[in-house]
Design a protein around this motif. Structure first.
Motif, PDB file in Angstrom:
ATOM      1  N   ARG A  65      43.220  41.016  34.699  1.00  0.00           N
ATOM      2  CA  ARG A  65      41.763  40.812  34.746  1.00  0.00           C
ATOM      3  C   ARG A  65      41.384  39.755  35.775  1.00  0.00           C
ATOM      4  O   ARG A  65      40.441  39.933  36.554  1.00  0.00           O
ATOM      5  CB  ARG A  65      41.256  40.392  33.363  1.00  0.00           C
ATOM      6  CG  ARG A  65      39.721  40.265  33.289  1.00  0.00           C
ATOM      7  CD  ARG A  65      39.293  39.237  32.272  1.00  0.00           C
ATOM      8  NE  ARG A  65      39.694  37.890  32.671  1.00  0.00           N
ATOM      9  CZ  ARG A  65      39.055  37.157  33.575  1.00  0.00           C
ATOM     10  NH1 ARG A  65      37.985  37.643  34.204  1.00  0.00           N
ATOM     11  NH2 ARG A  65      39.475  35.949  33.871  1.00  0.00           N
ATOM     12  N   ALA A  66      42.096  38.636  35.768  1.00  0.00           N
ATOM     13  CA  ALA A  66      41.786  37.552  36.706  1.00  0.00           C
ATOM     14  C   ALA A  66      41.937  38.012  38.150  1.00  0.00           C
ATOM     15  O   ALA A  66      41.093  37.714  39.016  1.00  0.00           O
ATOM     16  CB  ALA A  66      42.682  36.354  36.425  1.00  0.00           C
ATOM     17  N   GLU A  67      42.989  38.755  38.424  1.00  0.00           N
ATOM     18  CA  GLU A  67      43.213  39.273  39.778  1.00  0.00           C
ATOM     19  C   GLU A  67      42.126  40.269  40.166  1.00  0.00           C
ATOM     20  O   GLU A  67      41.623  40.264  41.300  1.00  0.00           O
ATOM     21  CB  GLU A  67      44.589  39.941  39.856  1.00  0.00           C
ATOM     22  CG  GLU A  67      45.764  38.995  39.730  1.00  0.00           C
ATOM     23  CD  GLU A  67      46.231  38.468  41.070  1.00  0.00           C
ATOM     24  OE1 GLU A  67      45.591  38.795  42.093  1.00  0.00           O
ATOM     25  OE2 GLU A  67      47.232  37.730  41.088  1.00  0.00           O
ATOM     26  N   LEU A  68      41.752  41.142  39.221  1.00  0.00           N
ATOM     27  CA  LEU A  68      40.739  42.150  39.512  1.00  0.00           C
ATOM     28  C   LEU A  68      39.376  41.511  39.742  1.00  0.00           C
ATOM     29  O   LEU A  68      38.651  41.883  40.674  1.00  0.00           O
ATOM     30  CB  LEU A  68      40.661  43.151  38.349  1.00  0.00           C
ATOM     31  CG  LEU A  68      39.650  44.287  38.490  1.00  0.00           C
ATOM     32  CD1 LEU A  68      39.966  45.166  39.697  1.00  0.00           C
ATOM     33  CD2 LEU A  68      39.606  45.132  37.210  1.00  0.00           C
ATOM     34  N   GLN A  69      39.027  40.545  38.914  1.00  0.00           N
ATOM     35  CA  GLN A  69      37.731  39.885  39.076  1.00  0.00           C
ATOM     36  C   GLN A  69      37.662  39.145  40.406  1.00  0.00           C
ATOM     37  O   GLN A  69      36.610  39.131  41.069  1.00  0.00           O
ATOM     38  CB  GLN A  69      37.497  38.913  37.919  1.00  0.00           C
ATOM     39  CG  GLN A  69      36.115  38.281  37.928  1.00  0.00           C
ATOM     40  CD  GLN A  69      35.738  37.730  36.566  1.00  0.00           C
ATOM     41  OE1 GLN A  69      35.761  38.442  35.575  1.00  0.00           O
ATOM     42  NE2 GLN A  69      35.406  36.441  36.523  1.00  0.00           N
ATOM     43  N   GLU A  70      38.767  38.555  40.829  1.00  0.00           N
ATOM     44  CA  GLU A  70      38.781  37.865  42.116  1.00  0.00           C
ATOM     45  C   GLU A  70      38.582  38.848  43.262  1.00  0.00           C
ATOM     46  O   GLU A  70      37.868  38.549  44.231  1.00  0.00           O
ATOM     47  CB  GLU A  70      40.107  37.130  42.295  1.00  0.00           C
ATOM     48  CG  GLU A  70      40.196  36.333  43.590  1.00  0.00           C
ATOM     49  CD  GLU A  70      41.485  35.544  43.698  1.00  0.00           C
ATOM     50  OE1 GLU A  70      41.764  35.023  44.798  1.00  0.00           O
ATOM     51  OE2 GLU A  70      42.210  35.446  42.693  1.00  0.00           O
ATOM     52  N   ARG A  71      39.183  40.030  43.158  1.00  0.00           N
ATOM     53  CA  ARG A  71      39.065  41.022  44.226  1.00  0.00           C
ATOM     54  C   ARG A  71      37.670  41.628  44.317  1.00  0.00           C
ATOM     55  O   ARG A  71      37.158  41.874  45.403  1.00  0.00           O
ATOM     56  CB  ARG A  71      40.086  42.145  44.019  1.00  0.00           C
ATOM     57  CG  ARG A  71      41.502  41.788  44.459  1.00  0.00           C
ATOM     58  CD  ARG A  71      42.492  42.859  43.974  1.00  0.00           C
ATOM     59  NE  ARG A  71      43.798  42.728  44.611  1.00  0.00           N
ATOM     60  CZ  ARG A  71      44.697  41.823  44.286  1.00  0.00           C
ATOM     61  NH1 ARG A  71      44.425  40.951  43.321  1.00  0.00           N
ATOM     62  NH2 ARG A  71      45.867  41.785  44.915  1.00  0.00           N
TER      63      ARG A  71
END
Length: 299
Positions: A85-91
Motif C-alpha cells: 500500500r505504501a509503495e502504491l500510494q507513493e507511486r
C-alpha cells in the motif's frame, strides 16, 4: 490537458486473473480482466509497480484516480499488505488500501462486518475483530493445508485411495479416476505423481472434478473426502469465532465451493452444527465490487 474526472478504482488480484473496475460519478466506466501472471506480493516494489501500471493503462490518458483499493492474492499479513500500500500510494499520489483478496467478499456483499470464506484452488477465511484488526485463518497452501480447496481435496483423495489399497480393497471410482487423471498405471504410483508437481496447488487442484465425479458414481471414499472438506471449511469459521471475530454473516466465494453443490452443502451442514447462528451466503457479484466499495470509503 489533464483529465480532472475523479475515478474510483478497485482491483481484485486473484490467483489466475486480475479484475480492475473504475467508477466515475458512480457509474462503471472501466471493467477489465487480465492475467495475474507476474504478481509478486512478497516483493512490495514489484507488486506496487504492477498495480500502478494497471491503473495508468486502464484510465484515459492523463487521468488520475481519486482512490484505489486492492485485494491481493497471497497478501497474507497486515505488514505485507501495508508495504504494498505504501509503495502504491507513493507511486499514484492518492489514497490507497491493500488487503488480502478474501477481504473483498464482505464489502462486495454489501455488509459492514462478517467472514469472507474462499474455497477455490486453496482455502482461507478472514474477518475483523471488533476493534478493526484483521484475522486470517487457513491459506497455508496445498502441502500443509488448504483443506476443502481443490488441491487439498485431491491430496486427501489420494491419501484415501492409498489407504484403501493398503487395506487390500479393490480400486473404486475414486481410485480409477485419480489413476487416469495423473496418467499412472496403479494406485501406488500416485504418490510419485503428486510429488512430481512443480506447481503443487495448480497441478493438484485441476484434478478435483475427479473427486466429485467419483462421489456421483457412488464412491464412499470420495463422499467422505467431500464431507471432510466441508467440515474443514466450517472449522475455519469456528476458529475465527474463537478469536473474537463476528461470524453472524459468512460470505462464500471460490470456484470450487460455488461450482460443486456437494461441497457447499457439506460446508453449510457442518457450519449449522458448529455455529447455528451463522448465516452463510454465496457471493453473487464479482469480488472486485468489494474493492470498489473499499476505494469509495477512502474518499
Amino acid at each position: 490537458m489533464q483529465d480532472s474526472t475523479p475515478y474510483v478504482v478497485g482491483i481484485d488480484v486473484g490467483g489466475t486473473k486480475t479484475h480492475l473496475r473504475a467508477l466515475a460519478g458512480g457509474e462503471s466506466v472501466v471493467d477489465r480482466v487480465s492475467s495475474s501472471a507476474g504478481w509478486r506480493p512478497h516483493e512490495p516494489g514489484a507488486a506496487a509497480g504492477r498495480l500502478a501500471a494497471l491503473v495508468r493503462d486502464a484510465l484515459p490518458a492523463d487521468a488520475l484516480p481519486s482512490a484505489v483499493a486492492v485485494g491481493g492474492h497471497a497478501c497474507e499479513t497486515p505488514r505485507q499488505c501495508e508495504a504494498i500500500r505504501a509503495e502504491l500510494q507513493e507511486r499514484l499520489g492518492v489514497p490507497a488500501l491493500v488487503v488480502g483478496d478474501a477481504e473483498l467478499l464482505v464489502p462486495a456483499a454489501g455488509l459492514d462486518k462478517g467472514v469472507g470464506l474462499v474455497a477455490g484452488t486453496g482455502s482461507v477465511a478472514v474477518g475483523r475483530l471488533p476493534d478493526g484488526g484483521p484475522v486470517q485463518v487457513g491459506g497455508w497452501g496445498a502441502v500443509l493445508g488448504d483443506e476443502g480447496g481443490a488441491a487439498g481435496l485431491v491430496r486427501e483423495a489420494a491419501r484415501a485411495v492409498w489407504a484403501a489399497h493398503d487395506r487390500g480393497e479393490e480400486p473404486d471410482a475414486l481410485a480409477t479416476g485419480l489413476v487416469a487423471a495423473f496418467g499412472v498405471a496403479e494406485v501406488p504410483a500416485l504418490g510419485a505423481a503428486l510429488e512430481a508437481a512443480t506447481d503443487v496447488s495448480g497441478e493438484w487442484g485441476r484434478h478435483s472434478p475427479v473427486v466429485f465425479a467419483a462421489a456421483g458414481a457412488g464412491s464412499p471414499l470420495a463422499s467422505a473426502v467431500i464431507a471432510d472438506g466441508g467440515r474443514a471449511l466450517a472449522s475455519l469459521v469456528v476458529r475465527l469465532a474463537g478469536r473474537g471475530v463476528p461470524v453472524d454473516d459468512v460470505v462464500v466465494a471460490g470456484g470450487t465451493v460455488l461450482a460443486q453443490p456437494a461441497l457447499y452443502e457439506a460446508f453449510t451442514s457442518a457450519l449449522a452444527e458448529s455455529l447455528p447462528a451463522a448465516r452463510p451466503q454465496r457471493l453473487r457479484v464479482p469480488p472486485v465490487e468489494g474493492a470498489v466499495a473499499l476505494a469509495r470509503s477512502l474518499l
